[in-house]
Design a protein around this motif. Sequence first.
Motif, PDB file in Angstrom:
ATOM      1  N   THR A  13      42.592   9.223  15.465  1.00 13.86           N
ATOM      2  CA  THR A  13      43.498   8.980  14.350  1.00 13.86           C
ATOM      3  C   THR A  13      42.908   9.558  13.070  1.00 13.86           C
ATOM      4  OG1 THR A  13      42.490   6.842  13.890  1.00 13.86           O
ATOM      5  CG2 THR A  13      44.357   6.866  15.402  1.00 13.86           C
ATOM      6  N   LYS A  14      43.785   9.952  12.181  1.00 15.22           N
ATOM      7  CA  LYS A  14      43.323  10.472  10.894  1.00 15.22           C
ATOM      8  C   LYS A  14      43.046   9.315   9.952  1.00 15.22           C
ATOM      9  CE  LYS A  14      45.553  14.956  11.012  1.00 15.22           C
ATOM     10  NZ  LYS A  14      46.421  15.891  10.313  1.00 15.22           N
ATOM     11  N   GLN A  15      41.956   9.434   9.236  1.00 13.79           N
ATOM     12  CA  GLN A  15      41.577   8.386   8.302  1.00 13.79           C
ATOM     13  C   GLN A  15      42.336   8.580   7.000  1.00 13.79           C
ATOM     14  OE1 GLN A  15      37.395   8.012   8.028  1.00 13.79           O
ATOM     15  NE2 GLN A  15      37.448   6.394   6.517  1.00 13.79           N
ATOM     16  N   LYS A  16      43.037   7.528   6.552  1.00 15.54           N
ATOM     17  CA  LYS A  16      43.873   7.629   5.368  1.00 15.54           C
ATOM     18  C   LYS A  16      43.137   7.244   4.088  1.00 15.54           C
ATOM     19  CE  LYS A  16      48.027   6.703   7.994  1.00 15.54           C
ATOM     20  NZ  LYS A  16      49.160   5.822   8.225  1.00 15.54           N
ATOM     21  N   SER A  17      42.083   6.463   4.217  1.00 21.33           N
ATOM     22  CA  SER A  17      41.337   6.036   3.041  1.00 21.33           C
ATOM     23  C   SER A  17      39.839   6.209   3.299  1.00 21.33           C
ATOM     24  CB  SER A  17      41.651   4.578   2.724  1.00 21.33           C
ATOM     25  OG  SER A  17      41.242   3.753   3.796  1.00 21.33           O
ATOM     26  N   PRO A  18      39.048   6.202   2.236  1.00 20.49           N
ATOM     27  CA  PRO A  18      37.598   6.346   2.412  1.00 20.49           C
ATOM     28  C   PRO A  18      37.028   5.219   3.288  1.00 20.49           C
ATOM     29  CG  PRO A  18      38.198   6.576   0.107  1.00 20.49           C
ATOM     30  CD  PRO A  18      39.417   6.125   0.830  1.00 20.49           C
ATOM     31  N   ASP A  19      35.990   5.531   3.992  1.00 18.56           N
ATOM     32  CA  ASP A  19      35.333   4.568   4.876  1.00 18.56           C
ATOM     33  C   ASP A  19      34.759   3.417   4.048  1.00 18.56           C
ATOM     34  OD1 ASP A  19      33.671   3.167   6.612  1.00 18.56           O
ATOM     35  OD2 ASP A  19      33.047   4.967   7.677  1.00 18.56           O
ATOM     36  N   LYS A  20      35.177   2.190   4.339  1.00 22.11           N
ATOM     37  CA  LYS A  20      34.739   1.020   3.577  1.00 22.11           C
ATOM     38  C   LYS A  20      33.234   0.796   3.710  1.00 22.11           C
ATOM     39  CE  LYS A  20      35.590  -2.564   1.035  1.00 22.11           C
ATOM     40  NZ  LYS A  20      35.877  -2.404  -0.372  1.00 22.11           N
ATOM     41  N   ASN A  21      32.681   1.049   4.891  1.00 22.67           N
ATOM     42  CA  ASN A  21      31.237   0.876   5.079  1.00 22.67           C
ATOM     43  C   ASN A  21      30.457   1.837   4.187  1.00 22.67           C
ATOM     44  OD1 ASN A  21      31.377  -1.188   6.984  1.00 22.67           O
ATOM     45  ND2 ASN A  21      31.701   0.282   8.621  1.00 22.67           N
ATOM     46  N   LEU A  22      30.933   3.082   4.108  1.00 20.03           N
ATOM     47  CA  LEU A  22      30.246   4.049   3.253  1.00 20.03           C
ATOM     48  C   LEU A  22      30.394   3.681   1.781  1.00 20.03           C
ATOM     49  CD1 LEU A  22      31.080   7.426   5.014  1.00 20.03           C
ATOM     50  CD2 LEU A  22      28.938   6.140   5.051  1.00 20.03           C
ATOM     51  N   GLN A  23      31.532   3.134   1.410  1.00 20.01           N
ATOM     52  CA  GLN A  23      31.715   2.696   0.027  1.00 20.01           C
ATOM     53  C   GLN A  23      30.724   1.587  -0.311  1.00 20.01           C
ATOM     54  OE1 GLN A  23      35.831   1.526  -0.068  1.00 20.01           O
ATOM     55  NE2 GLN A  23      36.480   3.527  -0.852  1.00 20.01           N
TER      56      GLN A  23
END
Length: 49
Positions: A2-12
């Motif tokens: 699946t395509k990621q629609k928002s930035p990765d929360k873990n990386l944030q």
Amino acid sequence: MTKQKSPDKNLQNVAKDLDRNSVNSHNAQQLQQQVNDHRHQDALNHDGN
């Protein structure tokens, strides 16, 4: 995949943690304890029992 629609929360969260600068060891311990408290509360909130 699946395509990621928002930035990765873990990386944030990692980036946010790296941006925090502690003044001394006591301040660093306080910041870490705050993170631990939030994680503990989150675990309690998600406990289904």
